[in-house]
Write a protein that holds these residues in place. Structure first.
Motif, PDB file in Angstrom:
ATOM      1  N   HIS A  56      -8.107  -1.070   0.725  1.00  0.00           N
ATOM      2  CA  HIS A  56      -7.398  -1.359   2.060  1.00  0.00           C
ATOM      3  C   HIS A  56      -8.302  -1.113   3.065  1.00  0.00           C
ATOM      4  O   HIS A  56      -8.186  -0.157   4.003  1.00  0.00           O
ATOM      5  CB  HIS A  56      -6.138  -0.504   2.296  1.00  0.00           C
ATOM      6  N   CYS A  88      -5.668   1.890   5.889  1.00  0.00           N
ATOM      7  CA  CYS A  88      -5.918   3.059   5.697  1.00  0.00           C
ATOM      8  C   CYS A  88      -7.395   3.460   4.959  1.00  0.00           C
ATOM      9  O   CYS A  88      -7.488   4.865   4.860  1.00  0.00           O
ATOM     10  CB  CYS A  88      -4.592   3.732   4.970  1.00  0.00           C
ATOM     11  N   CYS A 120       0.869  -1.165  -0.104  1.00  0.00           N
ATOM     12  CA  CYS A 120      -0.022   0.135   0.058  1.00  0.00           C
ATOM     13  C   CYS A 120       0.914   1.318   0.047  1.00  0.00           C
ATOM     14  O   CYS A 120       1.801   1.317   0.773  1.00  0.00           O
ATOM     15  CB  CYS A 120      -0.960   0.010   1.292  1.00  0.00           C
ATOM     16  N   CYS A 166       0.396   2.727   3.639  1.00  0.00           N
ATOM     17  CA  CYS A 166       0.757   1.686   4.829  1.00  0.00           C
ATOM     18  C   CYS A 166       2.039   1.082   4.614  1.00  0.00           C
ATOM     19  O   CYS A 166       2.590   0.428   5.673  1.00  0.00           O
ATOM     20  CB  CYS A 166      -0.465   0.802   5.219  1.00  0.00           C
TER      21      CYS A 166
HETATM   22 ZN   LIG Z   1      -3.286   1.371   3.175  1.00  0.00          ZN
END
Ligand SMILES: [Zn+2]
Lengths: 177, 86
Positions: B56, B60, B5, B8
């Motif tokens: 996600h 997040c 990600c 993240c």
């Molecule tokens: Zn994320």
């Protein structure tokens, strides 16, 4: 008038100690979600009002009992203080979360059974959104453990899952070779 | 399977929700019935590189465009959908 008694999300369930690890509920305090509007700058005004600006992605800031966590993309949680009016979507989520502290030397092993993150590689004050069991959680690495936040309605499941992992890790550590 | 990600970092597959082809980012013009039919029902099913939308969900909350190879399971790139849809 009926006088209602406020109950904390994990009332009657915690604290619990198994072997070297302890799980305890954190006091219910003010939690405000702050989601800055697109392109808006809120950090300076926030710092002036509560003493803390916005942390970096995956980070947190704390001072004098007030803490601010990165909570998701474009979202922050101010804990222990009320934010001033800001160019941001602000919601009071004080009674929406169950916050617990897991402490003890085997915290990383307990978390390894429930969470896809490597807790050991996080630094103190690091924040991550991830899973604990099947629950979406906010995970804050602390000195000597972690703070976990899940939706209030999951309090009992969170305690059950963590307690099961704590027992299992402790039992495994005491097995003869 | 892990997805990197952009917000993240490298995360486990179980944190993500799969929506479908990244074609969903290309909405047809209003009134273009043929376009809407294709948008909703017609999909390529390549044995090779494909672009998909992932959320996600337990991270997040970002929508991501993930380019991956359906035959080798290799992930080539992960981009914020908000960047792609600009
Ligand atoms: Zn994320």
């Amino acid at each position: 008038m009926i006088d209602l008694v406020a109950k904390s999300p994990a009332a009657g369930l915690l604290p619990v100690t198994v072997g070297a690890s302890t799980l305890s509920e954190q006091p219910v305090t003010q939690i405000y979600s702050i989601a800055p509007f697109k392109g808006a700058h809120v950090s300076t005004a926030l710092k002036k009002a509560v003493g803390l600006g916005l942390p970096n992605v995956g980070g947190s800031k704390s001072e004098d009992g007030v803490e601010i966590l990165w909570a998701a993309r474009g979202q922050y949680f101010l804990i222990g203080a009320k934010p001033p009016p800001l160019p941001a979507a602000i919601t009071d989520q004080s009674d929406a979360w169950c916050t617990v502290a897991l402490t003890g030397e085997n915290t990383d092993h307990v978390m390894a059974r429930l969470c896809p993150l490597d807790i050991a590689s996080m630094e103190h004050g690091d924040v991550a959104r991830s899973l604990v069991g099947h629950m979406s959680a906010i995970i804050v690495k602390r000195k000597g453990g972690v703070t976990l936040m899940v939706f209030r309605a999951f309090a009992k499941t969170l305690v059950h899952d963590l307690q099961t992992a704590m027992r299992s890790v402790t039992a495994q550590a005491t097995l003869p070779d | 399977m892990r997805i990197n990600c952009p917000i993240c970092g490298d995360r486990d597959r179980r944190e993500f929700y799969y929506l479908g082809a990244a074609d969903y980012l290309n909405r047809p013009a209003e009134g273009d019935l043929d376009g809407i039919h294709k948008y909703l029902h017609i999909r390529e099913n390549p044995a090779g590189v494909t672009k998909d939308l992932w959320h996600h969900e337990s991270g997040c909350s970002s929508w991501l465009v993930v380019e991956r190879n359906a035959t080798t399971h290799e992930i080539h790139s992960v981009t914020l959908a908000s960047e792609v849809a600009k």
